[in-house]
Enzyme design. Sequence first.
Site, PDB file in Angstrom:
ATOM      1  N   VAL A   1       0.836  -1.205   0.000  1.00 51.87           N
ATOM      2  CA  VAL A   1       0.000   0.000   0.000  1.00 51.87           C
ATOM      3  C   VAL A   1       0.873   1.258   0.000  1.00 51.87           C
ATOM      4  CG1 VAL A   1      -1.706   1.295   1.350  1.00 51.87           C
ATOM      5  CG2 VAL A   1      -1.880  -1.197   1.163  1.00 51.87           C
TER       6      VAL A   1
ATOM      7  N   LYS B   1      15.856   2.479   0.586  1.00 49.26           N
ATOM      8  CA  LYS B   1      15.750   1.526  -0.516  1.00 49.26           C
ATOM      9  C   LYS B   1      16.820   1.880  -1.545  1.00 49.26           C
ATOM     10  CE  LYS B   1      11.768  -0.019  -2.343  1.00 49.26           C
ATOM     11  NZ  LYS B   1      10.508  -0.099  -3.131  1.00 49.26           N
TER      12      LYS B   1
ATOM     13  N   GLY C   1      13.419  -9.627  -2.451  1.00 46.84           N
ATOM     14  CA  GLY C   1      13.379 -10.522  -3.605  1.00 46.84           C
ATOM     15  C   GLY C   1      12.867  -9.913  -4.885  1.00 46.84           C
TER      16      GLY C   1
ATOM     17  N   HIS D   1      15.492  -4.998  -5.774  1.00 46.08           N
ATOM     18  CA  HIS D   1      16.076  -3.818  -5.133  1.00 46.08           C
ATOM     19  C   HIS D   1      16.538  -4.188  -3.724  1.00 46.08           C
ATOM     20  CE1 HIS D   1      11.744  -3.606  -3.968  1.00 46.08           C
ATOM     21  NE2 HIS D   1      12.286  -3.377  -2.785  1.00 46.08           N
TER      22      HIS D   1
ATOM     23  N   ARG E   1      17.055  -3.158   0.430  1.00 41.48           N
ATOM     24  CA  ARG E   1      16.531  -2.348   1.532  1.00 41.48           C
ATOM     25  C   ARG E   1      17.611  -2.221   2.592  1.00 41.48           C
ATOM     26  NH1 ARG E   1      11.040  -1.201   2.116  1.00 41.48           N
ATOM     27  NH2 ARG E   1       9.773  -1.941   0.383  1.00 41.48           N
TER      28      ARG E   1
END
Length: 317
Positions: A108, A188, A222, A225, A227
């Site tokens: 979201v 990120k 997965g 990118h 984190r």
Amino acid sequence: MAELACFCYPHLENDSYKFIPFNNLAIKCMLTAKVDRKDQDKFYNSIIYGIAPPPQFKKRYNTNDNSRGMNYETSMFNKVAVLICEALNSIKVTQSDVANVLSRVVSVRHLENLVLRRENHQDVLFHSKELLLKSVLIAIGHSKEIETTATAEGGEIVFQNAAFTMWKLTYLEHKLMPILDQNFIEYKITVNEDKPISESHVKELIAELRWQYNKFAVITHGKGHYRVVKYSSVANHADRVYATFKSNNKNGNVLEFNLLDQRIIWQNWYAFTSSMKQGNTLDICKKLLFQKMKRESNPFKGLSTDRKMDEVSQIGI
């Protein structure tokens, strides 16, 4: 996280479906309704305000009894729902695909960030509808392309080189599903292009992470990118990643879990995700997060560890 069926419903037109966003009054009506157990997985007809989500998703919405759901009465909910519908209506979804599409669990907060990018006149997504829709299709798991810098959810850029861009995530400021912990801090890292990356650019990133973000672990969900998260939140990320991985496999949404570059990822996280991919239980996988790992030899012998204390980051202390 929420299923796409929490935002929109399908309407059959000829041989494919058109997707229509829910309005918040229909959702509010569904949340107050008494529904037979056998009908919990069916879209709810509010009679007055139109179609609402299946009652089985009640916990996805913020109510007096559940403060962890989406703030569905905000304008941001409508903006996210409309954006999802625009993306789904740009592709052909047939009767054999529709259930699979609507069962997808999506972030979201990622989608709210794409709305914010769309509204930013300085952002490339404001100027390119094609790139915007591509970004949404990646975010909802329809496209097999990875999230690159151009299609990323966005945030505040804190580092960039020729190969990578590092974003500080802005979830504290969100309207739809804000993070309430004021101590939250997370980053990120996206690749600028989906292509082989030179060793020198990887080396630059590792140096930045080592000296500016030494209180954080580099992990991956997965999806192509990285984190950068506090060590104290790693176990929580592990629970979410494992649950999503299992849910996708169960629903037939089998997406390749990208382990990414082992030189960048925290060793224990790499072990956790590798074990998860092999089909081990959550308990077995999580033990690897807290296990002392043998230090690997430095993949970059030229990366100096000689720095003065005032150059070492205090972020996260």
